[in-house]
Write an enzyme that holds these catalytic residues in place. Structure first.
Site, PDB file in Angstrom:
ATOM      1  N   ASP A   1      -6.001 -16.300  11.899  1.00 42.06           N
ATOM      2  CA  ASP A   1      -6.402 -17.176  10.799  1.00 42.06           C
ATOM      3  C   ASP A   1      -5.155 -17.501   9.997  1.00 42.06           C
ATOM      4  O   ASP A   1      -4.089 -16.907  10.194  1.00 42.06           O
ATOM      5  CB  ASP A   1      -7.445 -16.467   9.914  1.00 42.06           C
ATOM      6  CG  ASP A   1      -8.098 -17.376   8.878  1.00 42.06           C
ATOM      7  OD1 ASP A   1      -8.019 -18.613   9.021  1.00 42.06           O
ATOM      8  OD2 ASP A   1      -8.698 -16.848   7.917  1.00 42.06           O
TER       9      ASP A   1
ATOM     10  N   PHE B   1      -9.700 -20.792   6.044  1.00 34.48           N
ATOM     11  CA  PHE B   1     -10.837 -21.169   6.890  1.00 34.48           C
ATOM     12  C   PHE B   1     -10.388 -21.730   8.239  1.00 34.48           C
ATOM     13  O   PHE B   1     -10.891 -22.745   8.694  1.00 34.48           O
ATOM     14  CB  PHE B   1     -11.748 -22.171   6.162  1.00 34.48           C
ATOM     15  CG  PHE B   1     -12.327 -21.640   4.878  1.00 34.48           C
ATOM     16  CD1 PHE B   1     -13.417 -20.784   4.894  1.00 34.48           C
ATOM     17  CD2 PHE B   1     -11.776 -21.977   3.655  1.00 34.48           C
ATOM     18  CE1 PHE B   1     -13.952 -20.281   3.708  1.00 34.48           C
ATOM     19  CE2 PHE B   1     -12.305 -21.483   2.468  1.00 34.48           C
ATOM     20  CZ  PHE B   1     -13.400 -20.626   2.495  1.00 34.48           C
ATOM     21  N   HIS B   2      -9.454 -21.017   8.883  1.00 31.76           N
ATOM     22  CA  HIS B   2      -8.937 -21.447  10.181  1.00 31.76           C
ATOM     23  C   HIS B   2      -9.055 -20.349  11.238  1.00 31.76           C
ATOM     24  O   HIS B   2      -8.087 -20.060  11.939  1.00 31.76           O
ATOM     25  CB  HIS B   2      -7.470 -21.874  10.051  1.00 31.76           C
ATOM     26  CG  HIS B   2      -7.239 -23.027   9.139  1.00 31.76           C
ATOM     27  ND1 HIS B   2      -5.990 -23.319   8.596  1.00 31.76           N
ATOM     28  CD2 HIS B   2      -8.081 -23.978   8.654  1.00 31.76           C
ATOM     29  CE1 HIS B   2      -6.091 -24.387   7.829  1.00 31.76           C
ATOM     30  NE2 HIS B   2      -7.345 -24.806   7.846  1.00 31.76           N
ATOM     31  N   PRO B   3     -10.222 -19.728  11.418  1.00 33.64           N
ATOM     32  CA  PRO B   3     -10.330 -18.695  12.461  1.00 33.64           C
ATOM     33  C   PRO B   3     -10.152 -19.302  13.846  1.00 33.64           C
ATOM     34  O   PRO B   3     -10.592 -20.424  14.109  1.00 33.64           O
ATOM     35  CB  PRO B   3     -11.743 -18.134  12.258  1.00 33.64           C
ATOM     36  CG  PRO B   3     -12.504 -19.232  11.606  1.00 33.64           C
ATOM     37  CD  PRO B   3     -11.510 -19.939  10.725  1.00 33.64           C
TER      38      PRO B   3
END
Length: 565
Positions: free
Chosen positions: A299, A473-475
């Site tokens: 992330d 919010f970048h898994p």
């Protein structure tokens, strides 16, 4: 229980699933079932359709899975937010609408991995272009007739954007006119997935609107995939919950898992594909012991560097309820005004050290001081930079906790587990302070609100990061593509050791890209769609792109030297 049969079953109508559904059904002889656990993308719901309302979907559960991590051991044991989109469009329905593709060297680096040679930047660029319609027209880097509407920031918007970009240049960093073009490195305007009418350009709008009426596509919302069905080592279908019914659908060709970096490994594990020891803990019959499923989770972590604004030019008045009806009415009637922008209209990428081969820090500039999810608004005019490192060496995991498809999995990003993480965040805070001290911001810059000018030592900055850094919010990367022992899928998204099953979403990235993930996820789906359809790949681009090759991270001395600490 009812049973249906299709050529392809797609689990997840998000950034990737909608691309596949649209492209596969361009062939009229192919039938597709598209399953989405959430509901429709209601076009009259301002919370998802108005760009400026981007914080609202994160505040509830209608459009947000609202996952939380396990206590993060290096972040004061905080349970941290992990919002993911729920509904047609997936996370493109609730994201910040920043259209950032990543750095060319991200993809060239992927291509150095055995078996991934066809994922180099020039192989991917044609698929970025295929997906895009950019409002200022096509060129070697941008498309002109794709499903995704991309809007470029224009001169004359909030003066804080231009001042923050100029401050970055005055600090010695490059200026770039296109963060998705020849040179990502530097400061400049940011592209956004917003339509010419000022609406969110989710993949539901861009892709599914083309395909909804096709007789060979069936879209089922409120359909929660329970498990994938197998005959031996071949995927044959999906069991899903729809209202009070349990439904079985059979796939003549393939099951395509597009549920995202949290739910894709969760679905695979629940179906018996994953680390054998994890599955046996829950008495799940092991179809295939595939140890990489759910591991390698990555992330982007970010922090807000916030300042008071001395002039009344920030968005602070727009946060007041009495000003919002007018903003909403202008947006609804004309598609213009403050409601028509996500307000991330400028940003940049820098290298904090000369030996970094490509940018390791990203900036989003915002002309207000507030958390991404709309909380903790500063009660004054202010502005901020969202700042975070791009390629953390820390790795986490997604692990099933229950066979119940409604239960959330155990999520641990393991943020800030490595010494490099701490060095990069300290460097980022100090570089940001230096940028904010430049003359271009003199007329606007008041006192530093966060972290606070009195926090200077390594220990003080580390304490701030532990307490205040948040997810971007970048898994990603939890079902990684490759051919090593921890790889889950091959270069075409096919699950190793299983026939008729692919994963196509951000989870298959081997390493996270430099920037936001929506655009790369769409590209991945476009590229693999051609593979599924057995189409010849698009012709490799011959566009030029910037490589630092050891050049200094700054091209010159800052206009104003750093403050003495």
């Amino acid at each position: 229980m009812t049973t249906r049969e299709f050529d392809y079953i797609i689990c997840g109508a998000g950034s990737a699933g909608n691309v596949l559904a649209t492209r596969l059904t361009e062939d009229p002889g192919v039938t597709v079932l598209l399953l989405e656990a959430g509901g429709p993308d209601y076009r009259f719901d301002f919370r998802t359709q108005m760009p400026a309302a981007l914080a609202y979907p994160l505040q509830g559960r209608r459009y947000n899975w609202a996952y939380e991590t396990d206590p993060e051991p290096h972040m004061n044991h905080r349970r941290m937010e992990c919002g993911r989109g729920k509904g047609l469009g997936g996370s493109s329905l609730i994201n910040g609408m920043c259209y950032i593709r990543g750095n060319a060297l991200d993809y060239d680096n992927w291509a150095t991995h055995k078996g991934l040679e066809d994922w180099a930047y020039l192989d991917c660029l044609p698929y970025f272009r295929k997906a895009e319609t950019r409002d200022v027209g096509p060129n070697d880097y941008h498309g002109g007739d794709g499903p995704v509407s991309v809007t470029t920031s224009k001169p004359g918007v909030n003066p804080l954007f231009e001042a923050m970009v100029e401050a970055g240049v005055q600090a010695g960093y490059p200026r770039t006119d296109d963060l998705n073009g020849y040179q990502q490195e530097g400061f400049g305007p940011m592209d956004r997935t917003v339509t010419p009418r000022g609406r969110r350009a989710s993949t539901a709008r861009g892709y599914l609107d083309q395909a909804r009426a096709r007789p060979n596509l069936e879209i089922v919302t409120h359909a929660l995939a329970d498990r994938i069905l197998f005959s031996g080592k071949r995927a044959t279908g999906v069991t899903f919950l729809h209202g009070s019914a349990r439904v079985t659908a059979h796939a003549r060709r393939e099951v395509l898992v597009c549920s995202g970096a949290i739910a894709s490994p969760q679905l695979l594990q629940r179906s018996g594909v994953g680390p054998g020891e994890w599955l046996r803990e829950l008495d799940i019959p092991v179809v295939l012991d595939l140890p990489g499923v759910g591991r390698n989770l990555q992330d982007h972590l970010e922090m807000y560097i916030q300042f008071e604004c001395k002039e009344p030019v920030s968005l602070y008045p727009a946060l007041k309820w009495w000003n919002q009806p007018k903003i909403g009415l202008e947006w609804m009637l004309n598609g213009t005004g403050l409601g028509a922008s996500n307000h991330f209209e400028a940003g940049g990428f820098i290298r904090t050290r000369d030996d970094d081969p490509w940018p390791n820090i990203q900036y989003h500039f915002l002309p207000v001081a507030i958390n991404y999810n709309g909380s903790n608004a500063i009660e004054m005019h202010g502005f901020q930079a969202h700042v975070g490192s791009m390629r953390s060496p820390s790795r986490g995991r997604v692990k099933l906790k229950s066979r119940d498809p409604h239960a959330h999995p155990s999520i641990l990003f393991n943020y800030m587990a490595e010494a490099l993480d701490w060095r990069e965040f300290r460097d980022a805070i100090r570089a940001t302070r230096e940028i904010m001290r430049q003359p271009a911001l003199d007329r606007f810059r008041g006192r530093e609100l966060n972290p606070g000018a009195d926090l200077k030592s390594d220990n003080e900055l580390d304490t701030f990061v532990r307490a205040r850094a948040e997810t971007a919010f970048h898994p990603s990367c939890s079902c990684k593509m490759g051919y090593d022992d921890m790889a889950v899928v091959d270069n075409e998204g096919r699950v190793h050791g299983i026939d008729g099953l692919r994963v196509v979403d951000a989870s298959i990235m081997p390493i996270i890209t430099t920037g936001n993930l929506n655009a790369p996820t769409i590209m991945i789906a476009e590229k693999i769609a051609d593979r599924i359809r057995k189409h010849k790949p698009l012709e490799r681009s011959n566009a030029q792109y910037y490589v630092a090759n050891g050049a200094p991270a700054r091209g010159g001395k800052p206009a104003r030297a750093p403050a003495v600490v």
